[in-house]
Design a protein around this motif. Structure first.
Motif, mmCIF file in Angstrom:
data_model
loop_
_atom_site.group_PDB
_atom_site.id
_atom_site.type_symbol
_atom_site.label_atom_id
_atom_site.label_comp_id
_atom_site.label_asym_id
_atom_site.label_seq_id
_atom_site.Cartn_x
_atom_site.Cartn_y
_atom_site.Cartn_z
ATOM 1 N N ASP A 1 -44.387 0.521 12.870
ATOM 2 C CA ASP A 1 -43.913 -0.763 13.370
ATOM 3 C C ASP A 1 -42.407 -0.877 13.123
ATOM 4 O O ASP A 1 -41.798 -0.003 12.504
ATOM 5 C CB ASP A 1 -44.658 -1.931 12.707
ATOM 6 N N ILE A 2 -41.831 -1.947 13.630
ATOM 7 C CA ILE A 2 -40.407 -2.220 13.450
ATOM 8 C C ILE A 2 -40.305 -3.348 12.437
ATOM 9 O O ILE A 2 -40.860 -4.424 12.640
ATOM 10 C CB ILE A 2 -39.754 -2.614 14.790
ATOM 11 N N ASP A 3 -39.632 -3.073 11.334
ATOM 12 C CA ASP A 3 -39.447 -4.072 10.294
ATOM 13 C C ASP A 3 -38.126 -4.794 10.523
ATOM 14 O O ASP A 3 -37.083 -4.159 10.656
ATOM 15 C CB ASP A 3 -39.441 -3.430 8.914
ATOM 16 N N VAL A 4 -38.201 -6.124 10.568
ATOM 17 C CA VAL A 4 -37.018 -6.955 10.802
ATOM 18 C C VAL A 4 -36.882 -7.935 9.645
ATOM 19 O O VAL A 4 -37.864 -8.565 9.250
ATOM 20 C CB VAL A 4 -37.140 -7.743 12.133
ATOM 21 N N MET A 5 -35.690 -8.034 9.092
ATOM 22 C CA MET A 5 -35.411 -9.002 8.035
ATOM 23 C C MET A 5 -34.378 -9.989 8.539
ATOM 24 O O MET A 5 -33.297 -9.580 8.974
ATOM 25 C CB MET A 5 -34.886 -8.287 6.796
ATOM 26 N N ILE A 6 -34.707 -11.249 8.503
ATOM 27 C CA ILE A 6 -33.762 -12.294 8.866
ATOM 28 C C ILE A 6 -33.167 -12.800 7.560
ATOM 29 O O ILE A 6 -33.885 -13.388 6.737
ATOM 30 C CB ILE A 6 -34.448 -13.413 9.662
ATOM 31 N N ILE B 1 -33.289 -21.433 5.566
ATOM 32 C CA ILE B 1 -34.605 -22.061 5.432
ATOM 33 C C ILE B 1 -34.954 -22.123 3.946
ATOM 34 O O ILE B 1 -34.814 -21.140 3.226
ATOM 35 C CB ILE B 1 -35.671 -21.268 6.211
ATOM 36 N N LYS B 2 -35.416 -23.278 3.495
ATOM 37 C CA LYS B 2 -35.739 -23.441 2.074
ATOM 38 C C LYS B 2 -36.977 -22.658 1.671
ATOM 39 O O LYS B 2 -37.101 -22.208 0.548
ATOM 40 C CB LYS B 2 -35.938 -24.923 1.743
ATOM 41 N N ASN B 3 -37.911 -22.502 2.595
ATOM 42 C CA ASN B 3 -39.183 -21.860 2.298
ATOM 43 C C ASN B 3 -39.456 -20.823 3.398
ATOM 44 O O ASN B 3 -39.562 -21.187 4.567
ATOM 45 C CB ASN B 3 -40.270 -22.948 2.260
ATOM 46 N N PRO B 4 -39.608 -19.533 3.049
ATOM 47 C CA PRO B 4 -39.850 -18.509 4.082
ATOM 48 C C PRO B 4 -41.054 -18.810 4.966
ATOM 49 O O PRO B 4 -41.039 -18.512 6.161
ATOM 50 C CB PRO B 4 -40.082 -17.232 3.277
ATOM 51 N N GLN B 5 -42.092 -19.423 4.402
ATOM 52 C CA GLN B 5 -43.278 -19.723 5.188
ATOM 53 C C GLN B 5 -42.957 -20.669 6.347
ATOM 54 O O GLN B 5 -43.547 -20.569 7.418
ATOM 55 C CB GLN B 5 -44.385 -20.321 4.301
ATOM 56 N N THR B 6 -42.009 -21.579 6.130
ATOM 57 C CA THR B 6 -41.585 -22.493 7.197
ATOM 58 C C THR B 6 -41.056 -21.702 8.393
ATOM 59 O O THR B 6 -41.417 -21.966 9.533
ATOM 60 C CB THR B 6 -40.498 -23.459 6.685
ATOM 61 N N PRO C 1 -43.704 -12.500 2.159
ATOM 62 C CA PRO C 1 -44.352 -13.141 3.314
ATOM 63 C C PRO C 1 -43.776 -12.605 4.630
ATOM 64 O O PRO C 1 -42.557 -12.469 4.774
ATOM 65 C CB PRO C 1 -44.020 -14.620 3.132
ATOM 66 N N ILE C 2 -44.669 -12.280 5.569
ATOM 67 C CA ILE C 2 -44.232 -11.739 6.860
ATOM 68 C C ILE C 2 -45.059 -12.330 7.988
ATOM 69 O O ILE C 2 -46.122 -12.898 7.771
ATOM 70 C CB ILE C 2 -44.347 -10.197 6.920
ATOM 71 N N ILE C 3 -44.532 -12.155 9.195
ATOM 72 C CA ILE C 3 -45.311 -12.385 10.406
ATOM 73 C C ILE C 3 -45.412 -11.040 11.105
ATOM 74 O O ILE C 3 -44.434 -10.293 11.191
ATOM 75 C CB ILE C 3 -44.681 -13.464 11.324
ATOM 76 N N LYS C 4 -46.615 -10.693 11.523
ATOM 77 C CA LYS C 4 -46.882 -9.450 12.230
ATOM 78 C C LYS C 4 -47.285 -9.805 13.654
ATOM 79 O O LYS C 4 -48.034 -10.754 13.850
ATOM 80 C CB LYS C 4 -48.031 -8.686 11.580
ATOM 81 N N ALA D 1 -44.943 -2.961 17.736
ATOM 82 C CA ALA D 1 -45.416 -3.817 16.648
ATOM 83 C C ALA D 1 -44.236 -4.187 15.748
ATOM 84 O O ALA D 1 -43.389 -3.348 15.450
ATOM 85 C CB ALA D 1 -46.483 -3.093 15.844
ATOM 86 N N PHE D 2 -44.194 -5.447 15.343
ATOM 87 C CA PHE D 2 -43.113 -5.958 14.502
ATOM 88 C C PHE D 2 -43.655 -6.598 13.242
ATOM 89 O O PHE D 2 -44.711 -7.234 13.269
ATOM 90 C CB PHE D 2 -42.312 -7.035 15.265
ATOM 91 N N ASP D 3 -42.927 -6.453 12.155
ATOM 92 C CA ASP D 3 -43.117 -7.211 10.923
ATOM 93 C C ASP D 3 -41.786 -7.908 10.665
ATOM 94 O O ASP D 3 -40.749 -7.249 10.584
ATOM 95 C CB ASP D 3 -43.409 -6.308 9.721
ATOM 96 N N ILE D 4 -41.809 -9.241 10.546
ATOM 97 C CA ILE D 4 -40.578 -9.991 10.321
ATOM 98 C C ILE D 4 -40.705 -10.775 9.033
ATOM 99 O O ILE D 4 -41.722 -11.427 8.785
ATOM 100 C CB ILE D 4 -40.276 -10.936 11.497
ATOM 101 N N SER D 5 -39.659 -10.723 8.218
ATOM 102 C CA SER D 5 -39.598 -11.496 6.977
ATOM 103 C C SER D 5 -38.304 -12.317 6.978
ATOM 104 O O SER D 5 -37.354 -12.008 7.699
ATOM 105 C CB SER D 5 -39.636 -10.579 5.756
ATOM 106 N N PHE D 6 -38.305 -13.351 6.151
ATOM 107 C CA PHE D 6 -37.138 -14.214 6.018
ATOM 108 C C PHE D 6 -36.576 -14.128 4.605
ATOM 109 O O PHE D 6 -37.311 -14.293 3.623
ATOM 110 C CB PHE D 6 -37.514 -15.681 6.301
ATOM 111 N N ASP D 7 -35.272 -13.898 4.516
ATOM 112 C CA ASP D 7 -34.505 -14.014 3.275
ATOM 113 C C ASP D 7 -35.034 -13.174 2.118
ATOM 114 O O ASP D 7 -34.967 -13.581 0.966
ATOM 115 C CB ASP D 7 -34.398 -15.491 2.864
#
Length: 112
Positions: free
Chosen positions: A10-15, A20-25, A52-55, A64-70
């Protein structure tokens, strides 16, 4: 890129520095946008994982992507692996074999 990808990787992306105060948001906001615009399938938010990620799978390309925040440990880990593979070239085939081994046993997913 460290050259340890497989055709099924998959392609891993980090923002980073999203504000954002909470990655889940961010993950749930991205979930809503992807769902509403219909550009992704198999969307899954893994909010309780250590990272925490979104797939999801992009519909047109099938990528396929996996994205995480901060979470900034990904680039540090990639740099470590890149340096290790340069130092010990025999590590590359060993890592690829391990990735296939884990994938064949469905043990390659984060949050699992």
């Amino acid at each position: 890129m460290i050259g340890l990808y497989l055709p099924t990787s998959d392609i891993d992306v980090m923002i980073l520095e999203s504000g954002i105060k909470n990655p889940q948001t961010g993950l749930y906001a991205l979930f809503r946008v992807l769902s509403q615009r219909g550009i992704a399938k198999k969307i899954q938010v893994i909010a309780k994982a250590s990272v925490p990620i979104i797939k999801f799978v992009e519909k047109k390309s099938g990528a396929a992507f996996d994205i995480s925040f901060d979470v900034d440990n990904g680039p540090k880990a990639a740099e470590f692996i890149k340096e290790a593979v340069l130092k010990w070239p025999q590590l590359r085939p060993l890592c690829l074999i391990l990735k296939v081994f884990l994938q064949q046993r469905d043990l390659n997913e984060s949050g699992g």
